[in-house]
Design a protein around this motif. Structure first.
Motif, PDB file in Angstrom:
ATOM      1  N   TYR A   5      12.919 -25.516  19.505  1.00 50.67           N
ATOM      2  CA  TYR A   5      13.550 -24.196  19.431  1.00 50.67           C
ATOM      3  C   TYR A   5      12.520 -23.069  19.399  1.00 50.67           C
ATOM      4  O   TYR A   5      12.805 -21.962  18.968  1.00 50.67           O
ATOM      5  N   PRO A  26      10.595 -20.020  20.638  1.00 53.03           N
ATOM      6  CA  PRO A  26      10.919 -18.991  21.635  1.00 53.03           C
ATOM      7  C   PRO A  26       9.856 -18.823  22.704  1.00 53.03           C
ATOM      8  O   PRO A  26      10.128 -18.234  23.755  1.00 53.03           O
ATOM      9  N   ASN A  73      10.431 -22.801  24.642  1.00 52.10           N
ATOM     10  CA  ASN A  73      11.798 -23.039  25.125  1.00 52.10           C
ATOM     11  C   ASN A  73      12.688 -21.833  24.807  1.00 52.10           C
ATOM     12  O   ASN A  73      13.533 -21.878  23.905  1.00 52.10           O
ATOM     13  N   PRO A  74      12.519 -20.739  25.537  1.00 52.84           N
ATOM     14  CA  PRO A  74      13.267 -19.529  25.211  1.00 52.84           C
ATOM     15  C   PRO A  74      14.786 -19.690  25.299  1.00 52.84           C
ATOM     16  O   PRO A  74      15.514 -19.111  24.487  1.00 52.84           O
ATOM     17  N   ASP A  75      15.279 -20.479  26.254  1.00 54.80           N
ATOM     18  CA  ASP A  75      16.734 -20.634  26.399  1.00 54.80           C
ATOM     19  C   ASP A  75      17.322 -21.364  25.196  1.00 54.80           C
ATOM     20  O   ASP A  75      18.338 -20.945  24.625  1.00 54.80           O
ATOM     21  N   ARG A  76      16.705 -22.491  24.799  1.00 55.85           N
ATOM     22  CA  ARG A  76      17.200 -23.231  23.641  1.00 55.85           C
ATOM     23  C   ARG A  76      17.031 -22.406  22.365  1.00 55.85           C
ATOM     24  O   ARG A  76      17.882 -22.457  21.456  1.00 55.85           O
ATOM     25  N   ARG A  86      17.226 -19.164  22.154  1.00 59.96           N
ATOM     26  CA  ARG A  86      18.283 -18.153  22.128  1.00 59.96           C
ATOM     27  C   ARG A  86      19.600 -18.762  21.650  1.00 59.96           C
ATOM     28  O   ARG A  86      20.322 -18.154  20.849  1.00 59.96           O
ATOM     29  N   ILE A  87      19.929 -19.967  22.141  1.00 61.24           N
ATOM     30  CA  ILE A  87      21.167 -20.636  21.719  1.00 61.24           C
ATOM     31  C   ILE A  87      21.157 -20.880  20.215  1.00 61.24           C
ATOM     32  O   ILE A  87      22.142 -20.630  19.516  1.00 61.24           O
ATOM     33  N   ARG A  88      20.028 -21.354  19.719  1.00 59.56           N
ATOM     34  CA  ARG A  88      19.913 -21.617  18.284  1.00 59.56           C
ATOM     35  C   ARG A  88      20.031 -20.311  17.491  1.00 59.56           C
ATOM     36  O   ARG A  88      20.693 -20.256  16.457  1.00 59.56           O
ATOM     37  N   ARG A  89      19.360 -19.255  17.973  1.00 51.62           N
ATOM     38  CA  ARG A  89      19.427 -17.956  17.291  1.00 51.62           C
ATOM     39  C   ARG A  89      20.861 -17.447  17.212  1.00 51.62           C
ATOM     40  O   ARG A  89      21.331 -17.004  16.155  1.00 51.62           O
ATOM     41  N   ASP A  90      21.575 -17.508  18.338  1.00 52.80           N
ATOM     42  CA  ASP A  90      22.941 -16.986  18.372  1.00 52.80           C
ATOM     43  C   ASP A  90      23.873 -17.813  17.479  1.00 52.80           C
ATOM     44  O   ASP A  90      24.810 -17.266  16.866  1.00 52.80           O
ATOM     45  N   LEU A 102      14.915 -11.473  23.956  1.00 49.30           N
ATOM     46  CA  LEU A 102      13.872 -12.207  23.247  1.00 49.30           C
ATOM     47  C   LEU A 102      12.568 -11.397  23.309  1.00 49.30           C
ATOM     48  O   LEU A 102      12.123 -11.026  24.399  1.00 49.30           O
TER      49      LEU A 102
END
Length: 820
Positions: free
Chosen positions: A213, A215, A218-221, A223-227, A252
């Protein structure tokens, strides 16, 4: 009815038996594991692995040493919303449970039964503290049971806020960042209190899997974890719907931010690191010590820049040695320039660059510079690049770029202060660079506070990255004529005066150890006849120095050097001593110069001002320096309480610096050495426009070592230039052309805004008008100059006219003894 009753009793007994068995098993586990569990009290004294940090005197970061980045903070320094973000991600019922969340463990058990593998550990924040501080990361039932037992103990011993603080300072959050404060710096270059809600949620998502996770990776993963965490915070009532919508729409913004040092001081940083390891062993890297040095950030940066610029200027005077590499045409055509320069390191401000094309018609060279990209190099920046042949010989000045470089050459360049050119004809001008090369010559600069011995700046070479060898303290070199002030001070202490006359005439010494006689010369190769000592010093006359040492005595001089605490182990016991043929390190010479500068008191150079532990408590404070003339033993060499220190801080010792030289002799020497600047070999320093500076140039045989040592009453600075393996710098290179410009560039900044600092005139000093040709008192109407003397060494009063020879000499004087 009786059947139902019997069945109910059976189930009751089964349940009771199961519970009893569970209790017995649990108790057995507890009794078996409890002796091996560490006491929770250790958490109160735990030392988080925190790097060693080195700061300048004005609190600028110089260096950081240690594998783990960590900056422990208290829970009061962490915003509540950040705490809630971590709880939403890791343990939403943290303030409700007793260290173990039964619901979480039940959920983990159900997942294990349904999937056949461990999906989640059901760990609370307290259980993670137990694991992170005391246990391994093995995913076993025994470790989990230990974790639960420790969590229960922790909850009994510590309050919730303390547990949460321990957790947030210990967790690993990727990119060598341990703890939330380090992570905020690494990912966002901010303190925790300045993070946005979206950034806080991003950090809270990292403990689950710092690599998955991350950023940056793996920025996409991420972001999902952050949201998801932001959604949990909204559902738990930690944030409003509006705050949620704003945070999930935020871009990000994470980027890698290594700890940025604020001062270029690698050599002093290494000196501090070495001393800390000597004091504390390997724990110096992990126990969070902060070391504050005596160096001033502005002076230190100036010293580094001045030395680098001075060595580059010397190097350019001796021509261009060609490219550092060559790329063949096929490789140049088939590979990206960015790949081709990766194998060449950056050296300080010098950037490796690949020449891509050379345009002689427009006098422009195109290059690809590492970290810059495509750039242009104007021919004006290349005109210095005469082809190097020897230190004394270069080729003609180039007339076009192709005489200097070719396509495929790998060279070093400087990034220009201004980029682009209006003549390129492009909408977006390319950056401009200038031709450079790594100097072969090396150097050193040391600047000392003359009263305390504090090192205000130190540079031990051109590039610490290229060579860790600290020439300022490790190199033993011949000081040349910078040794002469110590000889002249010895002479002044033994009855000589600035008006004493010696004959600057040829002299020959026979030595059974040499195949030929020794015929010393002045650097000019000329001889100048009768010369006063004042003029002999500022003009650096070698023959006079030799005659002076012969009169004063070699052993007398060596004994006086010992009195000044100048090392004599590498000093010759022959007349070549007068020319600086012994060996001193730049630091040893700088220290001796500081003794002269401060009026004759002892000087003990030091670098570390104070050492603090991770809590900010002072463990060591440099001694307070007291200059003492007499009755020094009555001065308490004990301790005194520093001002504005915490109650339990280390007490400050007192260091007594005794007088080593007569203040009147030193005062006279100051006067003579100011003439080196005003009239002699240090005339370039007049550019500083100050009357309070004094100094001495130095150049050894064949120009292998060049020096300038200069000072006012408050600061003493020494510079040296030479090759690591002694070799001639070139027949036109002297201390005044190599070392002095570096000294001037540094002192221009070091003295900026400071008032003149002259040594106070001591009692027992007189000014007398003398005849410059004879050194005697001048008669009325006779051309004369004023000279300074100790009262007992002043020229004799003029005899009556009838007893004089008409030239100011009495009939009994034998001037020839002084001349020949």
């Amino acid at each position: 009815m009786s059947h139902l009753l019997r069945t109910s009793r059976l189930f009751a007994w089964l349940i009771l038996t199961g519970l009893s068995t569970a209790v017995i098993i649990t108790s057995g586990f507890y009794l078996y594991l409890r002796p091996g569990l560490p006491p929770v009290e250790q958490l109160l004294d735990i030392k988080l692995q925190t790097p060693l940090r080195v700061y300048s005197e004005d609190s600028k970061l110089i260096a950081e040493f240690g594998e783990k980045r960590r900056a422990p903070i208290t829970i009061e320094q962490i915003p509540t919303i950040q705490l809630q973000a971590f709880m939403a991600a890791e343990d939403s019922r943290f303030y409700e449970h007793f260290g173990v969340d039964i619901k979480g463990l039940a959920r983990a058990a159900i997942e294990l039964v349904s999937t056949g593998s461990i999906q989640s550990g059901g760990s609370t924040i307290t259980m993670q503290v137990a694991k992170n501080y005391f246990l391994s990361r093995d995913r076993t039932f025994i470790r989990k049971f230990n974790e639960i037992l420790l969590a229960l103990q922790i909850e009994r011993e510590l309050n919730k806020n303390r547990i949460l603080e321990l957790y947030l300072n210990k967790i690993y959050l990727g990119n060598r960042a341990y703890g939330i404060a380090a992570a905020a710096q690494v990912y966002y270059n901010k303190p925790v209190a300045e993070l946005s809600l979206a950034q806080m949620a991003m950090l809270a998502g990292l403990p689950k899997a710092p690599s998955a996770y991350n950023p940056l990776a793996n920025p996409d993963r991420a972001r999902i974890r952050r949201d998801w965490i932001l959604g949990r915070m909204r559902d738990l009532g930690f944030i409003t719907d509006d705050a949620y919508e704003l945070a999930v729409s935020a871009p990000l913004t994470a980027s890698y931010n290594a700890t940025e040092t604020e001062v270029d001081a690698d050599f002093v940083a290494e000196m501090a690191r070495s001393e800390m390891v000597r004091r504390f062993g390997e724990e110096a890297y992990t126990d969070g010590y902060s070391v504050t040095l005596t160096v001033d950030s502005v002076k230190q940066q100036t010293a580094t820049d001045a030395l680098q610029n001075g060595l580059e200027a010397y190097d350019r005077r001796h021509g261009f040695r060609g490219p550092i590499g060559q790329i063949d045409p096929d490789t140049l055509a088939n590979r990206e320039p960015s790949d081709l320069v990766l194998n060449y390191p950056r050296v300080e401000s010098l950037i490796p660059a690949l020449v891509t094309s050379v345009d002689d018609e427009n006098l422009v060279t195109s290059v690809y510079a590492r970290g810059i990209g495509e750039a242009t190099m104007a021919f004006e920046t290349m005109t210095w690049a005469r082809r190097y042949k020897t230190e004394d010989l270069t080729g003609p000045e180039p007339e076009k770029p192709s005489e200097v470089v070719s396509a495929g050459d790998v060279i070093y360049v400087h990034a220009a202060a201004e980029t682009g050119s209006e003549e390129t004809g492009t909408e977006e001008a390319l950056p401009a660079v200038s031709l450079a090369q790594v100097p072969r010559a090396e150097g050193a600069l040391i600047s000392l506070d003359t009263d305390t011995g504090a090192i205000e700046a130190l540079a031990g070479g051109y590039s610490f990255g290229q060579s860790k060898y600290n020439r300022a303290i490790q190199a033993k070199r011949q000081p040349g004529s910078t040794f002469k002030p110590f000889l002249y001070l010895t002479a002044l202490e033994n009855g000589m005066t600035p008006a004493t006359i010696y004959n600057d005439a040829p002299i020959v010494f026979d030595d059974s150890e040499l195949e030929t006689a020794w015929r010393p010369q002045n650097s000019s190769g000329q001889f100048y006849g009768p010369t006063r000592l004042r003029e002999a010093l500022y003009r650096s006359r070698n023959i006079v120095s030799i005659r002076l040492l012969r009169d004063v005595g070699i052993q007398t001089t060596l004994d006086y050097l010992k009195q000044l605490k100048i090392p004599v182990e590498n000093m010759p016991d022959n007349l070549s001593l007068s020319l600086g043929s012994g060996q001193l390190s730049p630091m040893e010479l700088a220290r001796g110069l500081a003794v002269i500068a401060n009026g004759g008191y002892d000087v003990q150079p030091y670098l570390i001002d104070r050492i603090q532990d991770v809590k900010g408590e002072i463990l060591y404070q440099a001694p307070k320096t007291v200059l003492c003339d007499k009755d020094c033993d009555q001065i308490t060499a004990g301790t005194s309480e520093p001002e504005n220190r915490q109650e339990n801080d280390a007490k400050q010792e007192t260091r007594v610096m005794r007088r080593l030289a007569d203040e009147r002799s030193v005062y006279i020497l100051h006067s003579m050495m100011r003439d080196v600047i005003r009239l002699g070999t240090g005339r370039r320093a007049r550019a500083l426009g100050r009357e309070d500076i004094a100094g001495k140039t130095g150049t050894t045989n064949e120009q292998k070592d060049t020096w300038f040592a200069g000072f006012n009453h408050e600061i003493a600075t020494t510079t040296w230039v030479g090759f690591d393996q002694p070799a001639p710098l070139g027949r036109r290179e002297f201390g005044a052309s190599t070392a002095l410009p570096i000294w001037i560039d540094y002192m221009k900044v070091a003295l900026s805004g400071t008032p003149a600092a002259m040594m106070p005139r001591p009692n027992g000093i007189v000014n007398i008008r003398i005849n410059p040709e004879t050194g005697k008192r001048a008669r009325p109407g006779e051309d004369g100059v004023f000279e300074v003397f100790k009262e007992e060494d002043a020229p004799a009063p003029l005899p009556p006219e009838s007893e004089s020879d008409g030239n100011g000499n009495s009939s009994g004087d034998d001037l020839s003894r002084q001349i020949f």
